[in-house]
Enzyme design. Sequence first.
Site, PDB file in Angstrom:
ATOM      1  N   CYS A 157       0.848  -1.145   0.005  1.00 18.32           N
ATOM      2  CA  CYS A 157      -0.181  -0.242   0.157  1.00 18.32           C
ATOM      3  C   CYS A 157       1.087   0.864   0.181  1.00 18.32           C
ATOM      4  O   CYS A 157       0.211   2.410  -0.182  1.00 18.32           O
ATOM      5  CB  CYS A 157      -1.232  -0.174   1.424  1.00 18.32           C
ATOM      6  SG  CYS A 157      -1.809  -1.343   1.085  1.00 18.32           S
ATOM      7  N   HIS A 296      -2.964   8.295   6.281  1.00 16.81           N
ATOM      8  CA  HIS A 296      -2.941   6.884   5.120  1.00 16.81           C
ATOM      9  C   HIS A 296      -4.401   5.804   5.957  1.00 16.81           C
ATOM     10  O   HIS A 296      -5.555   5.244   4.588  1.00 16.81           O
ATOM     11  CB  HIS A 296      -2.235   6.010   6.363  1.00 16.81           C
ATOM     12  CG  HIS A 296      -2.005   3.913   4.857  1.00 16.81           C
ATOM     13  ND1 HIS A 296      -1.722   3.844   3.794  1.00 16.81           N
ATOM     14  CD2 HIS A 296      -2.669   2.422   5.686  1.00 16.81           C
ATOM     15  CE1 HIS A 296      -2.150   2.604   3.477  1.00 16.81           C
ATOM     16  NE2 HIS A 296      -2.230   2.144   4.498  1.00 16.81           N
ATOM     17  N   HIS A 333      -9.951   2.435  -0.917  1.00 17.78           N
ATOM     18  CA  HIS A 333      -8.305   2.043  -0.720  1.00 17.78           C
ATOM     19  C   HIS A 333      -8.185   0.863  -1.932  1.00 17.78           C
ATOM     20  O   HIS A 333      -8.144  -0.036  -2.515  1.00 17.78           O
ATOM     21  CB  HIS A 333      -7.774   0.844  -0.242  1.00 17.78           C
ATOM     22  CG  HIS A 333      -6.469   0.990   0.590  1.00 17.78           C
ATOM     23  ND1 HIS A 333      -5.540   1.738   0.269  1.00 17.78           N
ATOM     24  CD2 HIS A 333      -5.500  -0.320   1.530  1.00 17.78           C
ATOM     25  CE1 HIS A 333      -4.641   1.261   0.413  1.00 17.78           C
ATOM     26  NE2 HIS A 333      -4.783  -0.058   1.368  1.00 17.78           N
TER      27      HIS A 333
END
Length: 410
Positions: A157, A296, A333
Site C-alpha cells: 500500500c 493513510h 483503498h
Amino acid sequence: MTQRRSVVVTAIGMVTPVGDNAEQTFDALIEGRCGVARSPDGGIDRRVGHVRTDVAAGLHPAQVRMMDRVTLMAQHAAAEAMARAALEDRHKAQCGVFIGTGIGGVSTLCEAVEAYHGVVPRRTVLVVPATMPNAPAAHIAQQLTSTAEAQTYTTACSAGAVAIGEAFRRIRDGYLDVAIAGGAEAMLTPVIMAAWKQLHVLCADPESGDEGSCRPFSRRRTGFALAEGAAMLVLESADHAAARGATPIAELCGYGVSNDGTHPLRPDPDGQSLAMSRCLADAGLSPGEVGYVNAHATGTLVGDRIETAAIRRVFGAQADALPVSSIKGAIGHTIGAAGAIEAAVTAMAVARGVVPPTLFFEPGDAQCDLDYVPGRARQLPGLRVAISNSFGMGGNNAVLAFRQAAGTRG
C-alpha cells in the site's frame, strides 16, 4: 557532498472512482462526493471504488492485447500529466519513470488461469507482458521514448508513495532533472475479492445508502472498500522547471521511509512515527510547521488507532489542533496507487489552501481522538506544509512532505 536541489511538482494526472482526471478528482473530494458503489461485475458482492471512465479509449486493439487494466489506468493518468506538463521531446527522452503497484497485472492473470481451466472463454491476450509488474513503467517509458531509468516498486500500500519518493531523491541528488512518478492498481475481480475476504479487512456494506461503506477513524468502522485507480506526478528540479517556464503546483520537500520489522499484517506505531520523523528531518521541518496530515487511515479498527498513536508521538501536544483526514471513505483503498493519489491530493491541497474531509466520520472511539476534518472540506488559507502518510502491508512505511510553492497563492 553535492548540494541538494529543490524539487517541484509541475503536473498531475489522475483517474479515480470520483474523477476522470486530477481536477475532477480533487473537486469531487472537496465537495464530499463518494465513489464507492456496487460493482458492474456481478461476481463482486461488496461495494468497491470502481473507475468508470474508459481507460482504453483511443488505443489500438493490438496495444490493448498486451496491456492489463492496471497499465491502461497508469497510461491514462500519465498521458494527462504529460499533457499538462507540456515537456519538449528532448525532455521526455531524459524523463525518469517511477511506478508503484501492489500486484501488477493480476486481472489478466486471474482471467488466464480461469480460461485455462475452462471457467471463462479464452481471450486473445498476451499474458506475460500484460501481467509483469513493470509493464506500466515500461509502457509509459516507451510512450516518452525515454532512455532514462524506468523503475517499479511493489511495496504493497506504500508503493505509489515510494515511487514518488525515489524519483524525488534522484532529482534532488542530481541524477535526473525530470521524472514522472506515481502508482496504479486494478484488482477488482471476484478471485481477488475472495482473497481479501480471507484477511477480514474489507468493510461491510452499509444498512442504508447514505451511511457509507468505508468510515476511517469512526466508531463503527469495519474496514476498507477495495478500489482501483492511478495518479502520476511530473517532478522537476526547480531550476529545470523555471528554465522552461513551468509553474510549480507545490514543492516536494521531504521523504521518509521505515520498516516496522514486527509483523507481516499488523502495523506498528514505532515504524510509522519513525517514517514521519525521518520525512520531517529530510525536509528540515519541525513538527510545528506542518499544517495538515493526509492520513493513510484505511478504516480498519486496529490500523486507524495505530496511525493516530503514531501521529501523537510525532506531533505531541500540537496533534490536538492538527487537521488530519483520510480520502478512503470517498474513493476506497487503491492499494499500490493509494500513496500516489493521496500525495497528489496533498500537493493540490497545499496549492489551493483547502483540505478534503473524512467522509462518514462518527466520533466515539476513545483511541481515535484527533481533528479528522469530518464531513466537509476545510479552508486553510494559512496552509504552507502538509504530509501524506502511506503504510504498506508487510511493514513498509513512506511519508512525503509538500510545501507551498512560491507564488501559487496570495
